[in-house]
Design a protein around this motif. Structure first.
Motif, PDB file in Angstrom:
ATOM      1  N   GLY A   5      -6.925  26.431  -8.273  1.00  0.00           N
ATOM      2  CA  GLY A   5      -5.977  25.655  -8.974  1.00  0.00           C
ATOM      3  C   GLY A   5      -6.756  24.401  -9.684  1.00  0.00           C
ATOM      4  N   PRO A   6      -5.837  23.879 -10.595  1.00  0.00           N
ATOM      5  CA  PRO A   6      -6.480  22.707 -11.213  1.00  0.00           C
ATOM      6  C   PRO A   6      -6.792  21.550 -10.670  1.00  0.00           C
ATOM      7  N   ASN A   7      -6.179  21.229  -9.441  1.00  0.00           N
ATOM      8  CA  ASN A   7      -6.346  20.229  -8.837  1.00  0.00           C
ATOM      9  C   ASN A   7      -7.075  20.091  -7.418  1.00  0.00           C
ATOM     10  N   ARG A   8      -7.766  21.311  -7.247  1.00  0.00           N
ATOM     11  CA  ARG A   8      -8.661  21.526  -5.945  1.00  0.00           C
ATOM     12  C   ARG A   8      -9.567  20.663  -5.886  1.00  0.00           C
ATOM     13  N   SER A   9     -10.356  20.164  -7.137  1.00  0.00           N
ATOM     14  CA  SER A   9     -11.257  19.068  -6.674  1.00  0.00           C
ATOM     15  C   SER A   9     -10.760  17.716  -6.757  1.00  0.00           C
ATOM     16  N   ASP A  10      -9.623  17.478  -7.163  1.00  0.00           N
ATOM     17  CA  ASP A  10      -9.027  16.084  -6.996  1.00  0.00           C
ATOM     18  C   ASP A  10      -7.554  15.927  -6.669  1.00  0.00           C
ATOM     19  N   PRO A  11      -7.232  16.464  -5.283  1.00  0.00           N
ATOM     20  CA  PRO A  11      -6.083  16.707  -4.977  1.00  0.00           C
ATOM     21  C   PRO A  11      -5.428  15.116  -5.227  1.00  0.00           C
ATOM     22  N   GLY A  12      -4.127  15.218  -5.567  1.00  0.00           N
ATOM     23  CA  GLY A  12      -3.303  13.904  -5.752  1.00  0.00           C
ATOM     24  C   GLY A  12      -3.923  12.954  -7.018  1.00  0.00           C
ATOM     25  N   GLY A  13      -4.765  13.443  -7.521  1.00  0.00           N
ATOM     26  CA  GLY A  13      -5.599  12.691  -8.489  1.00  0.00           C
ATOM     27  C   GLY A  13      -4.640  12.119  -9.784  1.00  0.00           C
ATOM     28  N   GLN A  14      -3.776  13.320 -10.257  1.00  0.00           N
ATOM     29  CA  GLN A  14      -3.090  12.826 -11.506  1.00  0.00           C
ATOM     30  C   GLN A  14      -1.886  11.837 -11.085  1.00  0.00           C
ATOM     31  N   LEU A  15      -1.204  12.143  -9.595  1.00  0.00           N
ATOM     32  CA  LEU A  15      -0.386  11.337  -9.114  1.00  0.00           C
ATOM     33  C   LEU A  15      -0.628  10.051  -9.166  1.00  0.00           C
ATOM     34  N   SER A  16      -1.847   9.910  -8.446  1.00  0.00           N
ATOM     35  CA  SER A  16      -2.397   8.507  -8.369  1.00  0.00           C
ATOM     36  C   SER A  16      -2.742   7.728  -9.618  1.00  0.00           C
ATOM     37  N   GLN A  17      -3.113   8.441 -10.684  1.00  0.00           N
ATOM     38  CA  GLN A  17      -3.339   7.941 -11.942  1.00  0.00           C
ATOM     39  C   GLN A  17      -1.900   7.240 -12.494  1.00  0.00           C
ATOM     40  N   PHE A  18      -0.864   8.097 -12.446  1.00  0.00           N
ATOM     41  CA  PHE A  18       0.414   8.197 -12.751  1.00  0.00           C
ATOM     42  C   PHE A  18       0.895   6.803 -12.158  1.00  0.00           C
ATOM     43  N   LEU A  19       0.639   6.821 -10.874  1.00  0.00           N
ATOM     44  CA  LEU A  19       1.359   5.558  -9.982  1.00  0.00           C
ATOM     45  C   LEU A  19       0.733   4.399 -10.572  1.00  0.00           C
ATOM     46  N   ALA A  20      -0.819   4.173 -10.443  1.00  0.00           N
ATOM     47  CA  ALA A  20      -1.671   3.182 -10.773  1.00  0.00           C
ATOM     48  C   ALA A  20      -1.117   2.453 -12.212  1.00  0.00           C
ATOM     49  N   ARG A  21      -0.631   3.456 -13.142  1.00  0.00           N
ATOM     50  CA  ARG A  21      -0.199   2.949 -14.477  1.00  0.00           C
ATOM     51  C   ARG A  21       1.111   2.085 -14.266  1.00  0.00           C
ATOM     52  N   HIS A  22       1.707   2.275 -13.203  1.00  0.00           N
ATOM     53  CA  HIS A  22       3.125   1.613 -13.205  1.00  0.00           C
ATOM     54  C   HIS A  22       2.905   0.260 -12.355  1.00  0.00           C
ATOM     55  N   GLY A  23       1.539   0.162 -11.955  1.00  0.00           N
ATOM     56  CA  GLY A  23       1.267  -0.950 -10.978  1.00  0.00           C
ATOM     57  C   GLY A  23       1.237  -0.714  -9.702  1.00  0.00           C
ATOM     58  N   VAL A  24       1.448   0.357  -8.897  1.00  0.00           N
ATOM     59  CA  VAL A  24       1.446   1.071  -7.564  1.00  0.00           C
ATOM     60  C   VAL A  24      -0.095   0.832  -6.953  1.00  0.00           C
ATOM     61  N   ARG A  25      -0.364   0.750  -5.990  1.00  0.00           N
ATOM     62  CA  ARG A  25      -1.505   0.644  -5.293  1.00  0.00           C
ATOM     63  C   ARG A  25      -1.888   1.877  -4.384  1.00  0.00           C
ATOM     64  N   THR A  38       0.978  -1.250  -0.032  1.00  0.00           N
ATOM     65  CA  THR A  38       0.051  -0.057  -0.145  1.00  0.00           C
ATOM     66  C   THR A  38       0.743   1.326  -0.051  1.00  0.00           C
ATOM     67  N   VAL A  39       0.378   2.184  -0.713  1.00  0.00           N
ATOM     68  CA  VAL A  39       1.105   3.569  -0.883  1.00  0.00           C
ATOM     69  C   VAL A  39       0.084   4.477  -0.529  1.00  0.00           C
ATOM     70  N   HIS A  40       0.308   5.208   0.631  1.00  0.00           N
ATOM     71  CA  HIS A  40      -0.480   6.464   1.170  1.00  0.00           C
ATOM     72  C   HIS A  40      -0.108   7.611   0.554  1.00  0.00           C
ATOM     73  N   VAL A  41      -0.671   8.228  -0.279  1.00  0.00           N
ATOM     74  CA  VAL A  41      -0.402   9.478  -0.986  1.00  0.00           C
ATOM     75  C   VAL A  41      -1.019  10.658  -0.220  1.00  0.00           C
ATOM     76  N   VAL A  42      -0.275  11.519   0.748  1.00  0.00           N
ATOM     77  CA  VAL A  42      -0.618  12.392   1.825  1.00  0.00           C
ATOM     78  C   VAL A  42      -0.558  13.677   1.079  1.00  0.00           C
ATOM     79  N   VAL A  43      -1.583  14.214   1.156  1.00  0.00           N
ATOM     80  CA  VAL A  43      -1.886  15.518   0.617  1.00  0.00           C
ATOM     81  C   VAL A  43      -2.348  16.621   1.875  1.00  0.00           C
ATOM     82  N   ILE A  44      -1.388  17.753   2.195  1.00  0.00           N
ATOM     83  CA  ILE A  44      -1.786  18.299   3.456  1.00  0.00           C
ATOM     84  C   ILE A  44      -2.316  19.711   3.164  1.00  0.00           C
TER      85      ILE A  44
END
Length: 279
Positions: A196-216, A184-190
């Motif tokens: 800003g562009p990520n206000r409605s989905d904080p960490g969303g782009q990073l999560s997608q990037f990680l998932a495509r590499h097989g990260v959970r 498990t990888v807990h992406v922590v956004v404080i």
């Protein structure tokens, strides 16, 4: 990316056992080559002593530092005998003001540096420039391991501190093999930005990037309920029982962090788990 060359630097005989146990465990798990650099530290301050004493003091400190380096090298070879990885031990002497440059010269040609926690009781002042030499001049990610942490070939639960900075993104890319292997990888956004562009989905782009590499990944959005970001991260590490933190290092200048404090320095001072950093 794979970690095929791992470097560890030893400057304190008291830290050899714990540092090498972590390095060997990881090198064996990754099928990597382990380079061990044993440094005797010359703490002479040129120009500080009265005229004529410099040469005498320099010779004494060089002799002492050379002896310490040889003793640490012998100890390291004894500990590595029979280790489940390929390894090499080298020794040398460096002045305190110049040790970072020597470390950087070796770190440039490795994939990961595993180093002891630089702050705490009875810690030598050379440990901090060793880390900074690897991070800045060596341009290599660093895994800082506290003595009390149990050596592991690969962490199972990781907390990833994400603030959209270049340093954090570089740490993510550098830690990718560990992130992929983790359960498990807990992406922590404080306190994500309200605009800003990520206000409605904080960490969303990073999560997608990680998932495509097989990260959970799991996104954990936290409020800044404590004065220091490092305190919030460490509390969350305890809450999710993580065994490693991934974070960008030194978002501010090293001088500012040394004088005023900062997330990197605060984290290294209080960390009770391994800290993976990149700059």
């Amino acid at each position: 990316m794979a970690y095929k060359t791992i470097l560890t630097v030893v400057t304190d005989p008291e830290l050899i056992d714990s540092t090498l146990s972590h390095a060997v465990s990881m090198a064996a798990g990754l099928d990597a080559h382990l380079d061990v650099l044993c440094f005797g530290v010359d703490r002479t301050q040129t120009g500080y002593y009265y005229a004529g004493a410099n040469a005498i003091v320099l010779q004494e400190t060089l002799t002492r530092a050379t002896g310490e380096a040889k003793e640490m090298a012998v100890r390291a070879k004894a500990l590595l005998k029979g280790a489940d990885c390929r390894w090499a031990v080298d020794e040398g002497v460096a002045q305190l003001a110049d040790i970072g440059r020597h470390v950087a010269g070796r770190a440039r040609f490795c994939d990961l540096a595993i180093l002891p926690k630089p702050y705490g009781k009875d810690r030598g002042v050379e440990l901090e420039p060793v880390i900074e030499g690897a991070l800045f001049e060596g341009q290599v990610p660093v895994l800082v391991v506290p003595d009390s942490v149990e050596p592991k070939a690969s962490p199972e639960r990781i907390v990833l501190g994400w603030n959209e900075s270049n340093e954090a993104l570089r740490a993510v890319r550098a830690a990718m093999p560990m992130l992929i292997a983790a359960d498990t990888v807990h992406v922590v956004v404080i306190d994500p930005p309200k605009h800003g562009p990520n206000r409605s989905d904080p960490g969303g782009q990073l999560s997608q990037f990680l998932a495509r590499h097989g990260v959970r990944p799991e996104i954990d959005v936290l409020s800044k309920t404590m004065p220091r970001v490092s305190d919030i991260l460490m509390r969350h590490v305890m809450d999710v029982n993580a065994d490693m933190i991934v974070m960008g290092a030194y978002g501010h200048s090293r001088f500012r962090e040394a004088i005023l404090g900062g997330a990197t320095r605060n984290m290294l001072e209080q960390a009770e788990v391994s800290v993976f950093m990149a700059h």
